[in-house]
Design a protein around this motif. Structure first.
Motif, short mmCIF file in Angstrom:
data_model
loop_
_atom_site.label_atom_id
_atom_site.label_comp_id
_atom_site.label_asym_id
_atom_site.label_seq_id
_atom_site.Cartn_x
_atom_site.Cartn_y
_atom_site.Cartn_z
N LEU A 59 0.82 -1.21 0.00
CA LEU A 59 0.00 0.00 0.00
C LEU A 59 0.86 1.26 0.00
CD1 LEU A 59 -2.88 1.20 0.30
CD2 LEU A 59 -2.63 0.92 2.77
N ASP A 60 0.68 2.09 -1.03
CA ASP A 60 1.38 3.36 -1.10
C ASP A 60 0.81 4.31 -0.05
OD1 ASP A 60 3.02 5.41 -1.92
OD2 ASP A 60 1.83 5.93 -3.67
N VAL A 61 1.68 5.09 0.58
CA VAL A 61 1.22 6.01 1.62
C VAL A 61 0.55 7.24 1.00
CG1 VAL A 61 1.97 7.57 3.44
CG2 VAL A 61 2.91 5.26 3.33
N ILE A 84 -0.56 -5.72 5.83
CA ILE A 84 -0.24 -4.49 5.10
C ILE A 84 1.26 -4.22 5.12
CG2 ILE A 84 -0.58 -1.99 4.98
CD1 ILE A 84 -3.11 -3.47 4.33
N VAL A 85 1.82 -3.99 3.93
CA VAL A 85 3.19 -3.50 3.81
C VAL A 85 3.11 -2.14 3.14
CG1 VAL A 85 5.46 -3.84 2.78
CG2 VAL A 85 4.19 -5.82 3.65
N ASP A 91 10.41 8.73 4.39
CA ASP A 91 10.65 7.96 5.60
C ASP A 91 9.98 8.54 6.84
OD1 ASP A 91 12.20 10.19 5.95
OD2 ASP A 91 14.11 9.11 6.16
N GLU A 92 9.44 9.75 6.77
CA GLU A 92 8.85 10.35 7.97
C GLU A 92 7.53 9.68 8.41
OE1 GLU A 92 7.64 13.33 4.61
OE2 GLU A 92 9.32 11.98 5.08
N TYR A 105 7.52 -1.61 6.26
CA TYR A 105 7.56 -0.28 5.65
C TYR A 105 8.70 -0.27 4.63
CZ TYR A 105 7.59 4.89 5.71
OH TYR A 105 7.52 6.22 5.38
N LEU A 106 8.35 -0.32 3.35
CA LEU A 106 9.34 -0.31 2.28
C LEU A 106 9.57 1.12 1.81
CD1 LEU A 106 8.40 -3.38 0.04
CD2 LEU A 106 10.42 -3.11 1.50
#
Length: 249
Positions: A59-61, A84-85, A91-92, A105-106
């Motif tokens: 999942l894109d942030v 969920i990844v 990175d914040e 968190y990629l």
């Protein structure tokens, strides 16, 4: 992961087609991945997740209108939320991602090794969620008077030698089995059953206490109130095994 039915259904959510393509390429290298769906927006992702119930979502942030965190917010009332990844170039958001329940968190750009690590973690989490088949309860077949009774071994309170037989004491009932004590002992789980005398084996889960009688001999007291003689030969072994149960009689 097993056969085709057990393969993981994955979903890629990102508003950038190239990012989705890269993730699809990496996922297709893994034989445990079955179907791979794609969504270009968070709103579409919520609908797809509820419709197809994927086990794993990359999942894109940051996406227009509905970002990754909003997707999870909309899904939080659902009975089952996929693993969920989060995937992002920023990175914040890492701490917030884990607070929201993400497994990993990629951070773009990531290499194959980092992706493999995240996928491996996801597969472990998915496997842990799968219902485990009920364990088969071991039983002893006791034949008597033309019929056969199946006695669950964990239900046996204690076992008594009786000439060429053993007597299985189960609550208020007893069953004669044509087996030698030594032969039967080899088949019993040593973490549960313990020899206390040449003619007696007890279920450690039924042992309530040890007592010393007026003659200075030890007796094993079972939950049902039965008192069984404890041979000096087996006393240390019994006490050691009871300590493993968190009890030292």
């Amino acid at each position: 992961m097993g056969d085709h039915a057990a393969k993981i259904r994955a979903l890629i959510v990102d508003d950038e087609p190239l990012a989705r393509s890269n993730l699809r390429f990496l996922l297709k290298q893994d034989p445990d991945i079955g179907s791979i769906a794609e969504c270009g927006s968070g709103t579409e992702a919520v609908e797809e997740i509820r419709a197809s119930r994927p086990e794993l979502v990359f999942l894109d942030v940051q996406m227009p209108e509905c970002g990754g965190f909003e997707v999870l917010e909309r899904l939080k009332a659902d009975p089952v939320v996929p693993v969920i990844v989060f995937v992002t170039a920023y990175d914040e958001y890492a701490l917030r991602a884990f607070d929201a329940g993400a497994l990993d968190y990629l951070l773009k750009p990531f290499d194959d090794a980092r992706f493999s690590l995240a996928l491996g973690r996801a597969k472990q989490r998915i496997a842990a969620r799968e219902p485990k088949p009920p364990q088969e309860i071991p039983r002893l077949a006791v034949r008597s008077a033309g019929h056969e009774v199946y006695v669950p071994i964990p239900d046996i309170d204690w076992i008594e030698a009786a000439d060429y037989y053993v007597c299985l004491h189960v609550g208020t009932k007893s069953h004669l089995l044509r087996r030698s004590m030594a032969e039967l002992e080899q088949e019993l789980d040593p973490h549960i059953f313990c020899r206390i005398h040449r003619s007696a084996i007890v279920n450690l889960r039924r042992v309530r206490a040890l007592e010393v009688d007026s003659a200075g001999e030890y007796e094993v007291i079972l939950d049902g109130g039965q008192k069984l003689r404890l041979s000096r030969r087996f006393r240390k072994d019994l006490q050691s095994r009871m300590r493993e149960f968190g009890t030292s009689p």
